[in-house]
Scaffold this motif. Structure first.
Motif, PDB file in Angstrom:
ATOM      1  N   LYS A 258      17.528  42.397  96.296  1.00 25.89           N
ATOM      2  CA  LYS A 258      16.170  42.853  96.571  1.00 25.89           C
ATOM      3  C   LYS A 258      16.163  44.223  97.259  1.00 25.89           C
TER       4      LYS A 258
ATOM      5  N   LYS B 268      17.899  37.252  95.896  1.00 26.18           N
ATOM      6  CA  LYS B 268      17.269  36.145  95.184  1.00 26.18           C
ATOM      7  C   LYS B 268      18.371  35.323  94.516  1.00 26.18           C
TER       8      LYS B 268
ATOM      9  N   ASP C 289      11.134  32.422  93.827  1.00 19.29           N
ATOM     10  CA  ASP C 289      10.508  33.681  94.234  1.00 19.29           C
ATOM     11  C   ASP C 289      10.476  33.843  95.751  1.00 19.29           C
ATOM     12  N   ASN C 290      10.386  32.736  96.465  1.00 16.67           N
ATOM     13  CA  ASN C 290      10.242  32.809  97.921  1.00 16.67           C
ATOM     14  C   ASN C 290      11.534  32.554  98.692  1.00 16.67           C
TER      15      ASN C 290
ATOM     16  N   GLU D 148      15.370  33.132  99.661  1.00 14.24           N
ATOM     17  CA  GLU D 148      16.269  34.283  99.618  1.00 14.24           C
ATOM     18  C   GLU D 148      17.437  34.061 100.571  1.00 14.24           C
TER      19      GLU D 148
END
Length: 352
Positions: free
Chosen positions: A85, A91, A143-144, A146
């Motif tokens: 990212k 991710k 998506d959230n 990490e």
């Protein structure tokens, strides 16, 4: 009555600790297979390595025309770097079937192509409650979720300078622990608990010169979590194929952490009726505590072998594992019962 072997609790638990603390997400299993190979060399048994990286040890039996095969797998759940990212965090893409909330907050390692391991923590992007109003309600998804890297990085360039790149494997810390009253807690008991039991059985048979009624193969597979671990390199003389894998515990299940769990059916369909009945009969005649069960969302290397077209009788049993694919737990009672059934099975006469 079939003789029931003594359970080497200390040896099995010690080997299990080494196995679960050796990173081995599916696709990245060289290190743990080195541990297994060292065990096989120490036992002094004959074995071969497959092109996929599995190990198959063989003990010749009285009858060399009809073979048995027992398998357990050492590959585990894990992840791969999907994206570096812009803020330097990572991710992930899943390896195996787990829920994101099962690994949230877990310490991990990123295994770089150069061989360097870098520490990190798996977190929600919206973790800080003093900043994100939806910290508790945001969806736990790819998506959230990490990885926060334990290095001084503030952007993608600095992360890549560490050698981290898309496609690097990520393993989850095991957090192995035993209690004085017999519980064993760790990630990756699926299926390293069964692997430790198979190695213990192989050691017992080899070192004590126990003559088995049939030639028996001990197949340590390394791709089960992604569906194709034990579906190749099966000797053509194989008649019976046993997957030694965890029993799943939950609402509506009979399996527990104190007995050996015998699976009658999973998502692939029923296991071989006659072979399953042979296993339950061995438990009944030898007073081995067991539970019969059906696992609705489950597959094994034995079912993978059937789908691959092998003409074998297949069955499945193993220790009961609480909270599978998360923070797992079992008890030495279940390990002992599984060890007893393993010994009773390999020393029993094959079905006609």
């Amino acid at each position: 009555m079939v003789e029931v072997k003594q359970f080497d609790e200390q040896g099995v638990v010690s080997l299990l600790k080494r196995l679960v603390e050796t990173p081995s997400p599916s696709g990245y299993t060289e290190r743990v297979m080195d541990v297994i190979q060292a065990e096989l060399n120490d036992i002094g048994t004959t074995f071969k390595k497959t092109n996929k990286g599995a190990l198959i040890a063989t003990v010749k039996g009285k009858d060399d025309s009809r073979h048995r095969l027992l398998t357990a797998h050492v590959d585990t759940l894990g992840a791969m770097v999907k994206e570096v990212k812009s803020d330097g965090r990572l991710k992930l893409a899943m390896i195996g079937g787990f829920n994101w909330n099962a690994v949230e907050g877990e310490y991990c390692q990123i295994h770089t192509a150069s061989g360097k391991d870098i520490r990190g923590t798996i977190l929600m992007h919206q973790t800080t409650v003093h900043v994100y109003r939806n910290a508790g309600t945001a969806e736990r998804n790819a998506d959230n979720i990490e990885v926060r890297i334990d290095e001084k990085v503030k952007n993608a360039k600095e992360t890549r300078a560490l050698g981290i790149e898309v496609g690097d494997f990520v393993s989850f810390d095991a957090r192995f622990e035993t209690t004085d009253n017999g519980f064993v807690k760790s990630r990756h008991l699926d299926d390293k608990a069964s692997t430790a039991l198979l190695i213990d059985l192989l050691r017992n048979v080899t070192e004590n010169n126990i003559e088995l009624p049939n030639t028996t193969h001990f197949y340590i597979s390394n791709n089960e979590e992604i569906g194709y671990g034990g579906n190749s390199n099966i000797p053509e003389q194989t008649v019976e194929y046993i997957a030694v894998d965890m029993g799943a515990i939950g609402d509506g299940q009979t399996s527990d952490e104190y007995t050996v769990s015998i699976c009658a059916k999973d998502s692939s369909g029923p296991y071989h009726y006659g072979l399953t009945r042979h296993l339950t009969n061995l438990c009944e005649t030898s007073s081995i505590p067991f539970k019969l069960d059906i696992y609705p969302y489950y597959g094994s290397d034995a079912s993978a072998a059937i789908r691959a077209g092998f003409d074998v009788r297949h069955a499945l049993f193993g220790p009961g594992i609480e909270s599978s694919h998360a923070l797992e737990r079992t008890h030495t009672d279940s390990l002992q019962a599984t060890a007893q059934l393993l010994y009773a099975y390999v020393t029993s006469d094959m079905m006609d």
